[in-house]
Design a protein around this motif. Structure first.
Motif, PDB file in Angstrom:
ATOM      1  N   VAL A 189       0.887  -1.182   0.003  1.00 18.77           N
ATOM      2  CA  VAL A 189       0.028  -0.026   0.065  1.00 18.77           C
ATOM      3  C   VAL A 189       0.904   1.298   0.082  1.00 18.77           C
ATOM      4  CG1 VAL A 189      -1.654   1.407   1.319  1.00 18.77           C
ATOM      5  CG2 VAL A 189      -1.791  -1.042   1.218  1.00 18.77           C
ATOM      6  N   PHE A 190       0.778   1.850  -0.890  1.00 14.45           N
ATOM      7  CA  PHE A 190       1.566   3.339  -0.928  1.00 14.45           C
ATOM      8  C   PHE A 190       1.136   4.443  -0.228  1.00 14.45           C
ATOM      9  CE2 PHE A 190       2.227   0.827  -4.900  1.00 14.45           C
ATOM     10  CZ  PHE A 190       3.611   0.997  -5.169  1.00 14.45           C
ATOM     11  N   SER A 191       2.193   4.879   0.610  1.00 14.12           N
ATOM     12  CA  SER A 191       2.149   5.637   1.701  1.00 14.12           C
ATOM     13  C   SER A 191       1.282   7.148   1.302  1.00 14.12           C
ATOM     14  CB  SER A 191       3.350   6.187   2.586  1.00 14.12           C
ATOM     15  OG  SER A 191       4.323   6.674   1.666  1.00 14.12           O
ATOM     16  N   ALA A 192       1.383   7.571   0.216  1.00  8.26           N
ATOM     17  CA  ALA A 192       0.888   8.757   0.018  1.00  8.26           C
ATOM     18  C   ALA A 192      -0.520   8.628  -0.718  1.00  8.26           C
ATOM     19  CB  ALA A 192       1.742   9.637  -0.644  1.00  8.26           C
ATOM     20  N   ASP A 193      -0.452   7.585  -1.787  1.00  5.06           N
ATOM     21  CA  ASP A 193      -1.607   7.834  -2.444  1.00  5.06           C
ATOM     22  C   ASP A 193      -2.568   6.637  -1.843  1.00  5.06           C
ATOM     23  OD1 ASP A 193      -0.900   9.214  -4.859  1.00  5.06           O
ATOM     24  OD2 ASP A 193       0.923   7.736  -5.085  1.00  5.06           O
ATOM     25  N   GLY A 194      -2.391   5.782  -1.214  1.00  6.97           N
ATOM     26  CA  GLY A 194      -3.105   4.738  -0.429  1.00  6.97           C
ATOM     27  C   GLY A 194      -3.612   3.721  -1.463  1.00  6.97           C
ATOM     28  N   ASP A 195      -3.047   3.558  -2.580  1.00 13.16           N
ATOM     29  CA  ASP A 195      -3.664   2.391  -3.642  1.00 13.16           C
ATOM     30  C   ASP A 195      -2.660   1.256  -3.272  1.00 13.16           C
ATOM     31  OD1 ASP A 195      -1.122   3.880  -4.495  1.00 13.16           O
ATOM     32  OD2 ASP A 195      -1.507   3.319  -6.698  1.00 13.16           O
ATOM     33  N   LEU A 196      -3.006   0.287  -4.010  1.00 13.01           N
ATOM     34  CA  LEU A 196      -2.290  -1.113  -3.869  1.00 13.01           C
ATOM     35  C   LEU A 196      -1.566  -1.698  -5.001  1.00 13.01           C
ATOM     36  CD1 LEU A 196      -2.177  -3.551  -1.840  1.00 13.01           C
ATOM     37  CD2 LEU A 196      -4.326  -4.332  -3.113  1.00 13.01           C
ATOM     38  N   ALA A 197      -0.400  -2.007  -4.938  1.00 12.23           N
ATOM     39  CA  ALA A 197       0.450  -2.590  -5.841  1.00 12.23           C
ATOM     40  C   ALA A 197      -0.079  -3.768  -6.642  1.00 12.23           C
ATOM     41  CB  ALA A 197       1.939  -2.844  -5.397  1.00 12.23           C
ATOM     42  N   PRO A 198       0.050  -3.958  -7.966  1.00 10.89           N
ATOM     43  CA  PRO A 198      -0.435  -5.275  -8.246  1.00 10.89           C
ATOM     44  C   PRO A 198       0.402  -6.298  -8.061  1.00 10.89           C
ATOM     45  CG  PRO A 198       0.506  -3.800 -10.016  1.00 10.89           C
ATOM     46  CD  PRO A 198       0.627  -3.230  -8.727  1.00 10.89           C
ATOM     47  N   LEU A 199       0.402  -6.911  -6.489  1.00  5.36           N
ATOM     48  CA  LEU A 199       1.516  -7.930  -6.388  1.00  5.36           C
ATOM     49  C   LEU A 199       1.368  -9.162  -7.000  1.00  5.36           C
ATOM     50  CD1 LEU A 199       1.044  -7.187  -2.490  1.00  5.36           C
ATOM     51  CD2 LEU A 199       2.942  -6.342  -4.055  1.00  5.36           C
ATOM     52  N   ALA A 200       0.202  -9.723  -7.374  1.00  2.00           N
ATOM     53  CA  ALA A 200       0.115 -11.067  -8.077  1.00  2.00           C
ATOM     54  C   ALA A 200       0.837 -11.062  -9.346  1.00  2.00           C
ATOM     55  CB  ALA A 200      -1.349 -11.370  -8.361  1.00  2.00           C
ATOM     56  N   ALA A 201       0.585  -9.962 -10.086  1.00  2.00           N
ATOM     57  CA  ALA A 201       1.106  -9.645 -11.426  1.00  2.00           C
ATOM     58  C   ALA A 201       2.542  -9.554 -11.417  1.00  2.00           C
ATOM     59  CB  ALA A 201       0.462  -8.514 -12.357  1.00  2.00           C
ATOM     60  N   ALA A 321     -12.455  11.261  -2.303  1.00  2.00           N
ATOM     61  CA  ALA A 321     -11.346  10.715  -2.476  1.00  2.00           C
ATOM     62  C   ALA A 321     -11.454   9.199  -3.332  1.00  2.00           C
ATOM     63  CB  ALA A 321     -10.423  10.521  -1.424  1.00  2.00           C
ATOM     64  N   PRO A 322     -10.632   8.571  -3.900  1.00  2.00           N
ATOM     65  CA  PRO A 322     -10.753   7.315  -4.522  1.00  2.00           C
ATOM     66  C   PRO A 322     -10.713   6.324  -3.217  1.00  2.00           C
ATOM     67  CG  PRO A 322      -8.800   8.404  -5.551  1.00  2.00           C
ATOM     68  CD  PRO A 322      -9.431   9.511  -4.419  1.00  2.00           C
ATOM     69  N   SER A 330      -6.462   9.472   0.386  1.00  4.74           N
ATOM     70  CA  SER A 330      -5.577  10.624  -0.126  1.00  4.74           C
ATOM     71  C   SER A 330      -6.553  11.727  -1.146  1.00  4.74           C
ATOM     72  CB  SER A 330      -4.516   9.972  -1.415  1.00  4.74           C
ATOM     73  OG  SER A 330      -3.720  10.970  -1.929  1.00  4.74           O
ATOM     74  N   VAL A 331      -6.465  12.680  -0.587  1.00  3.59           N
ATOM     75  CA  VAL A 331      -7.322  13.964  -1.071  1.00  3.59           C
ATOM     76  C   VAL A 331      -6.308  15.076  -1.789  1.00  3.59           C
ATOM     77  CG1 VAL A 331      -9.118  15.432  -0.338  1.00  3.59           C
ATOM     78  CG2 VAL A 331      -8.787  13.444   1.032  1.00  3.59           C
ATOM     79  N   VAL A 332      -6.418  14.801  -3.035  1.00  5.20           N
ATOM     80  CA  VAL A 332      -5.461  15.499  -3.987  1.00  5.20           C
ATOM     81  C   VAL A 332      -6.134  16.941  -4.080  1.00  5.20           C
ATOM     82  CG1 VAL A 332      -4.433  15.804  -6.229  1.00  5.20           C
ATOM     83  CG2 VAL A 332      -4.213  13.362  -4.906  1.00  5.20           C
ATOM     84  N   LEU A 333      -5.282  17.944  -3.965  1.00  6.19           N
ATOM     85  CA  LEU A 333      -5.917  19.258  -4.109  1.00  6.19           C
ATOM     86  C   LEU A 333      -5.141  20.343  -5.009  1.00  6.19           C
ATOM     87  CD1 LEU A 333      -6.766  20.276  -0.261  1.00  6.19           C
ATOM     88  CD2 LEU A 333      -8.191  19.261  -2.092  1.00  6.19           C
ATOM     89  N   GLY A 334      -3.812  19.904  -5.266  1.00  7.05           N
ATOM     90  CA  GLY A 334      -3.186  20.820  -6.538  1.00  7.05           C
ATOM     91  C   GLY A 334      -1.775  21.392  -5.696  1.00  7.05           C
ATOM     92  N   PRO A 400      -8.358  19.676  -8.304  1.00  3.23           N
ATOM     93  CA  PRO A 400      -8.113  18.490  -9.324  1.00  3.23           C
ATOM     94  C   PRO A 400      -8.563  17.266  -8.371  1.00  3.23           C
ATOM     95  CG  PRO A 400      -6.090  19.359  -8.255  1.00  3.23           C
ATOM     96  CD  PRO A 400      -6.970  20.273  -7.982  1.00  3.23           C
ATOM     97  N   GLY A 401      -8.692  16.100  -9.212  1.00  2.00           N
ATOM     98  CA  GLY A 401      -8.914  14.992  -8.604  1.00  2.00           C
ATOM     99  C   GLY A 401      -7.714  14.221  -8.339  1.00  2.00           C
ATOM    100  N   PRO A 402      -7.625  12.827  -8.118  1.00  2.00           N
ATOM    101  CA  PRO A 402      -6.274  12.195  -8.018  1.00  2.00           C
ATOM    102  C   PRO A 402      -5.394  12.196  -9.346  1.00  2.00           C
ATOM    103  CG  PRO A 402      -7.993  10.721  -8.312  1.00  2.00           C
ATOM    104  CD  PRO A 402      -8.600  12.016  -8.026  1.00  2.00           C
ATOM    105  N   PRO A 403      -4.048  12.254  -9.332  1.00  2.00           N
ATOM    106  CA  PRO A 403      -3.394  12.166 -10.488  1.00  2.00           C
ATOM    107  C   PRO A 403      -3.605  11.468 -11.410  1.00  2.00           C
ATOM    108  CG  PRO A 403      -1.829  11.696  -8.355  1.00  2.00           C
ATOM    109  CD  PRO A 403      -3.263  11.965  -7.980  1.00  2.00           C
ATOM    110  N   GLY A 404      -3.598  11.453 -12.684  1.00  2.00           N
ATOM    111  CA  GLY A 404      -4.098  10.768 -13.537  1.00  2.00           C
ATOM    112  C   GLY A 404      -2.934   9.916 -14.217  1.00  2.00           C
TER     113      GLY A 404
END
Length: 407
Positions: A189-201, A321-322, A330-334, A400-404
Motif C-alpha cells: 500500500v503506497f504511503s501517500a496515494d493509498g493504492d495497492l500494488a499489483p502484487l500477483a502480477a 477521494a478514491p 489521499s485527497v489531492v488538491l493541487g 483536481p482529482g487524483p493524479p491521472g
C-alpha cells in the motif's frame, strides 16, 4: 547564483537563508508541531486548537499505541530489561523478547522467519544493500517510500525506476538480462496515494525472470488481508521462496521498530551482512514488548483490520477521494498552498490531518493525507464530515482529482 554558493565570504552555511526563503515562497516550509498528551499543540489559541482534537493524521491505524495491553507490554519489558538494549543485536542488544517478537511476526504474516531492526527505515536499507551489489539490478516503483529510494542509492546496484504500478515496464526491465541478480521492490500500500500494488502480477513477472520480489508492507500490516496479515497474505504470496517482506512496528502495531520477513537463509545472510543490523543499537526492549503485545491483540481480534478499512471507505466518501486499499485516504488538491489551507481549516475544526507536499508527492499533487483508525466512533466521523465540508468547501473551484498519470 548557485543555491549553495555562500552568501557571505567565510560563511559556509550562508546559502541556507536564501534556500529557506525560496521554500517559503513555494509554500514548502515544514513546521514541527509538538503535541501534549491530549493531542493539543501548546500555545495555540483554543479556537485554533480544540481541547480534544480528532487524530486523522497519525499512522496509529488500529488505535493500539494507547491500548492498555500494549502499554503494559512495554512497561513490563522496561522493568524486566531496562530502558535500552545496551548494544547492537550481535553484542548485547538481543534479548529473548526480541526472539519472541520475531516468532510472532513470522507466524502472523505467514513467513518462515523474521529479523527485527531498530526501525522500518533501517530494515529497508538493510535488506536491499545486503542482497544486491554492483553487478545486480533493482527495479523500483517511482512512488516507493523514501527509505526504499535511499536503499536503492546505497546498494551500488544498477537501479531502474519504472512508472507507478507498471507491470509491463518491470517485465521489460528484467528481460534485458544484463544482471547477475535482480530485485523488484515495491510498497504494497503506497504511503501517500493509498493504492495497492499489483502484487500477483509483479510476482508472476519476477518469477518468470528468476528475480526476487521485495515488498514493503508498512501500510498493510494490520490493515490489509485476513486478520491484517498483510497484502502478500491476501494474494497468497506470503512465505513464497522468492518473496521478502519488510514491515514497520510503528504504524498499525503502535510501537517502534521494523523487521524483514522471509526464508531462514535470508535472515542468516542479513545477520552476517546487513550494516543497519550489525552496527545499529538493537531495538529498545520496551518497543519490542509493546509490539509483541500488539501482534497478540491483532491475532486474537482479527476484526480490527475490517474496522479500519470500513472507516477508511467512509472517510473517502466524505472527501470525494478514491476508494482506498487500506487506511490511507489521499485527497489531492493541487498546489501546496491549497493543501496547507485545507489542513489548517480542518485543524481549526478539531481534526488533524496530514498535509503532503513536494518532494513527498509530485508537483501539482499536494494533498491531505487522511488516516483512518479502527477505533473511530460515529461521533468522530460526524466531526470529520463537518471539518471536511468546511475545508474543501472554502477552496477555490477547480480542485483536481487524483493524479491521472505517473510522475
Amino acid at each position: 547564483m548557485h543555491p549553495r554558493t555562500t552568501d557571505v565570504v567565510g560563511n559556509p552555511l550562508g546559502w541556507l537563508d536564501s534556500h529557506a526563503r525560496r521554500r517559503e515562497e513555494a509554500g514548502l516550509r515544514r513546521v514541527v508541531r509538538p503535541r501534549t498528551p491530549d493531542g493539543r499543540t501548546p500555545g495555540n489559541p483554543p479556537h485554533e486548537d480544540p481541547a480534544h482534537p480528532l487524530d486523522l493524521a497519525s499512522n496509529d491505524y488500529l488505535g493500539l499505541s494507547r491500548h492498555p495491553e500494549v502499554i503494559e507490554g512495554g512497561v513490563r519489558a522496561l522493568r524486566t530489561w531496562g530502558a535500552g538494549s545496551t548494544g547492537s543485536r550481535l553484542v548485547t542488544g538481543t534479548t529473548t523478547l526480541h526472539g519472541d517478537l520475531e516468532n510472532a511476526l513470522a507466524h502472523h504474516t505467514g513467513f518462515a522467519s523474521a529479523l527485527v531492526f531498530a526501525s522500518g527505515y533501517a530494515a529497508n536499507l538493510g535488506v536491499l544493500t545486503a542482497l544486491t551489489g554492483p553487478d545486480d539490478l533493482i527495479v523500483s516503483d517511482e512512488r516507493n517510500h523514501a527509505s526504499l529510494v535511499d536503499a536503492c542509492r546505497l546498494s551500488r546496484a544498477r537501479v531502474l525506476v519504472i512508472p507507478h504500478a507498471d507491470v509491463e515496464a518491470v517485465d521489460n526491465a528484467l528481460a534485458e538480462r544484463s544482471w547477475q541478480h535482480a530485485v523488484v521492490v515495491t510498497d504494497s500500500v503506497f504511503s501517500a496515494d493509498g493504492d495497492l500494488a499489483p502484487l500477483a502480477a509483479l510476482h508472476a513477472v519476477t518469477r518468470a525472470h528468476g528475480a526476487l520480489l521485495v515488498v514493503d508492507e508498512a501500510h498493510s500490516l494490520g490493515v490489509v488481508g485476513p486478520g491484517g496479515r498483510g497484502a502478500l497474505a491476501d494474494v497468497g504470496l506470503a512465505g513464497e521462496p522468492d518473496v521478502i517482506a519488510t514491515v514497520t512496528l510503528s504504524k498499525a502495531l503502535g510501537s517502534q521498530g521494523g523487521a524483514v520477513l522471509g526464508p531462514p537463509a535470508v535472515r542468516a545472510h542479513l545477520i552476517d551482512t546487513a550494516r543497519t543490523f550489525i552496527f545499529d543499537t538493537g531495538l529498545a526492549p520496551a518497543c519490542a514488548g509493546a509490539a509483541l503485545a500488539a501482534v497478540e491483540i491483532l491475532t486474537s481480534t482479527p476484526d480490527l483490520a475490517d474496522d479500519v478499512r470500513r472507516h477508511a471507505r467512509r472517510l473517502a466518501a466524505l472527501t470525494g477521494a478514491p476508494r482506498p486499499a487500506g487506511a490511507v485516504v489521499s485527497v489531492v488538491l493541487g498546489e501546496p498552498e491549497r493543501a496547507v489551507q485545507a489542513a489548517e481549516i480542518c485543524r481549526a475544526h478539531g481534526v488533524a490531518v496530514g498535509c503532503f507536499r513536494p518532494p513527498t508527492v509530485p508537483p501539482g499533487t499536494s494533498r491531505l493525507r487522511v488516516a483512518a483508525r479502527a477505533d473511530l466512533t460515529e461521533t468522530d466521523l460526524a466531526q470529520a464530515a463537518g471539518a471536511f465540508a468546511a475545508a474543501l468547501g472554502t477552496l477555490p473551484p477547480g480542485v483536481p482529482g487524483p493524479p491521472g498519470t505517473p510522475r
